[in-house]
Design a protein around this motif. Structure first.
Motif, PDB file in Angstrom:
ATOM      1  N   GLY A  11      78.956  63.546  57.140  1.00  5.20           N
ATOM      2  CA  GLY A  11      79.374  63.450  58.525  1.00  5.20           C
ATOM      3  C   GLY A  11      78.210  63.625  59.484  1.00  5.20           C
ATOM      4  N   VAL A  12      77.318  64.568  59.173  1.00  6.61           N
ATOM      5  CA  VAL A  12      76.140  64.780  60.021  1.00  6.61           C
ATOM      6  C   VAL A  12      75.242  63.543  59.995  1.00  6.61           C
ATOM      7  CG1 VAL A  12      74.047  66.157  60.299  1.00  6.61           C
ATOM      8  CG2 VAL A  12      76.217  67.280  59.740  1.00  6.61           C
ATOM      9  N   LEU A  13      75.091  62.930  58.822  1.00  8.55           N
ATOM     10  CA  LEU A  13      74.280  61.717  58.723  1.00  8.55           C
ATOM     11  C   LEU A  13      74.892  60.578  59.527  1.00  8.55           C
ATOM     12  CD1 LEU A  13      71.898  60.221  57.465  1.00  8.55           C
ATOM     13  CD2 LEU A  13      73.341  59.732  55.476  1.00  8.55           C
ATOM     14  N   MET A  14      76.222  60.451  59.485  1.00  8.30           N
ATOM     15  CA  MET A  14      76.897  59.416  60.255  1.00  8.30           C
ATOM     16  C   MET A  14      76.652  59.605  61.747  1.00  8.30           C
ATOM     17  SD  MET A  14      79.139  56.762  59.833  1.00  8.30           S
ATOM     18  CE  MET A  14      80.163  57.106  58.389  1.00  8.30           C
ATOM     19  N   LEU A  15      76.747  60.842  62.217  1.00  8.58           N
ATOM     20  CA  LEU A  15      76.515  61.121  63.638  1.00  8.58           C
ATOM     21  C   LEU A  15      75.050  60.931  64.010  1.00  8.58           C
ATOM     22  CD1 LEU A  15      78.742  64.289  64.144  1.00  8.58           C
ATOM     23  CD2 LEU A  15      79.259  61.922  64.761  1.00  8.58           C
ATOM     24  N   ARG A  16      74.171  61.273  63.101  1.00 11.65           N
ATOM     25  CA  ARG A  16      72.742  61.104  63.391  1.00 11.65           C
ATOM     26  C   ARG A  16      72.385  59.631  63.552  1.00 11.65           C
ATOM     27  NH1 ARG A  16      67.702  63.163  59.551  1.00 11.65           N
ATOM     28  NH2 ARG A  16      66.025  62.468  60.961  1.00 11.65           N
ATOM     29  N   ARG A  17      72.980  58.783  62.737  1.00 15.51           N
ATOM     30  CA  ARG A  17      72.701  57.359  62.856  1.00 15.51           C
ATOM     31  C   ARG A  17      73.248  56.776  64.146  1.00 15.51           C
ATOM     32  NH1 ARG A  17      74.253  55.504  56.645  1.00 15.51           N
ATOM     33  NH2 ARG A  17      72.343  56.292  55.640  1.00 15.51           N
ATOM     34  N   ALA A  18      74.295  57.387  64.669  1.00 17.92           N
ATOM     35  CA  ALA A  18      74.922  56.874  65.894  1.00 17.92           C
ATOM     36  C   ALA A  18      74.484  57.636  67.134  1.00 17.92           C
ATOM     37  CB  ALA A  18      76.446  56.945  65.759  1.00 17.92           C
ATOM     38  N   ARG A  19      73.434  58.447  67.040  1.00 15.59           N
ATOM     39  CA  ARG A  19      73.061  59.316  68.153  1.00 15.59           C
ATOM     40  C   ARG A  19      72.657  58.518  69.388  1.00 15.59           C
ATOM     41  NH1 ARG A  19      69.018  59.267  64.386  1.00 15.59           N
ATOM     42  NH2 ARG A  19      66.859  58.902  65.075  1.00 15.59           N
ATOM     43  N   TRP A  20      71.955  57.390  69.206  1.00 14.13           N
ATOM     44  CA  TRP A  20      71.531  56.610  70.366  1.00 14.13           C
ATOM     45  C   TRP A  20      72.720  55.898  71.007  1.00 14.13           C
ATOM     46  CZ3 TRP A  20      67.293  58.298  72.045  1.00 14.13           C
ATOM     47  CH2 TRP A  20      66.266  58.686  71.178  1.00 14.13           C
TER      48      TRP A  20
END
Length: 220
Positions: free
Chosen positions: A62-71
């Motif tokens: 979940g953290v990786l998913m959010l990190r990829r969508a941070r921009w």
């Protein structure tokens, strides 16, 4: 790539706790309902999602998913902040100042999107690739009447996920070689794709009824 559709075989149904189609429908219902969640409901579902992912051992996903969508999340916040009229946060900037109402609206929309991405991570973790494609195939079967070929769509999705996974594993390969290999024509080989179609059970009916009630309450 030539794919013999006669080799596209679906074995007999097996018994699983919850049908993959039910999980996909549940995520779609949540994607619609989350747009109506206010601060309190978002906080409640966020706590549930975090606890769920922690117990399932998928918190890092979940953290990786959010990190990829941070921009994307940041862009959404900025667009709302500068495009929504309201009280300026920085009065010295005048019309170029972000608005307080825009920041609030952007934060809520970014929060909703982040929660939806976490729910997607839960869906992907609970459904292996074959199960996910089986669920999508069942959802697409009714569209056969309007000319859609669900077998063709399922095979293309399978190939996309398969080659994406292969490319992920080849991290030591130079990007030029990866690009060259991607542009090379695929060999004309036969492909056999086998998907298991689990049976719908009473558990699926209960989940779908609860999802319908959730959607009705959210849209009320």
């Amino acid at each position: 790539m030539a794919v013999p559709w006669g080799a596209f075989h679906f074995p007999s149904m097996i018994d699983l706790s919850i049908h993959p189609t039910t999980k996909i429908l549940l995520w779609l219902v949540f994607a619609i309902a989350v747009q109506r969640f206010d601060f309190a409901v978002l906080a409640l579902f966020s706590v549930i999602a975090i606890l769920w992912m922690a117990l399932a051992g998928g918190l890092s996903e979940g953290v990786l998913m959010l990190r990829r969508a941070r921009w994307l999340l940041l862009s959404l916040l900025l667009i709302y902040a500068f495009a929504t009229p309201g009280d300026p946060v920085l009065p010295l900037l005048g019309a170029f100042s972000p608005s307080l109402q825009g920041l609030r609206g952007g934060a809520l929309q970014a929060w909703r999107l982040a929660l939806l991405l976490v729910a997607l991570a839960l869906l992907l973790r609970s459904c292996p690739r074959e199960n996910l494609l089986s669920g999508l195939y069942v959802l697409l079967r009714p569209f056969r009447k309007v000319g859609m070929n669900p077998e063709r769509v399922a095979v293309r999705l399978w190939l996309t996920l398969h080659y994406a996974e292969q490319q992920t594993r080849q991290k030591m390969q130079a990007w030029r070689e990866e690009l060259r290999s991607a542009l090379d024509p695929a060999p004309n080989v036969a492909l056999h794709v086998s998907l298991e179609l689990p049976a719908f059970t009473w558990r699926d009916a209960i989940v779908l009824v609860l999802a319908t009630l959730l959607l009705g309450l959210a849209l009320w």
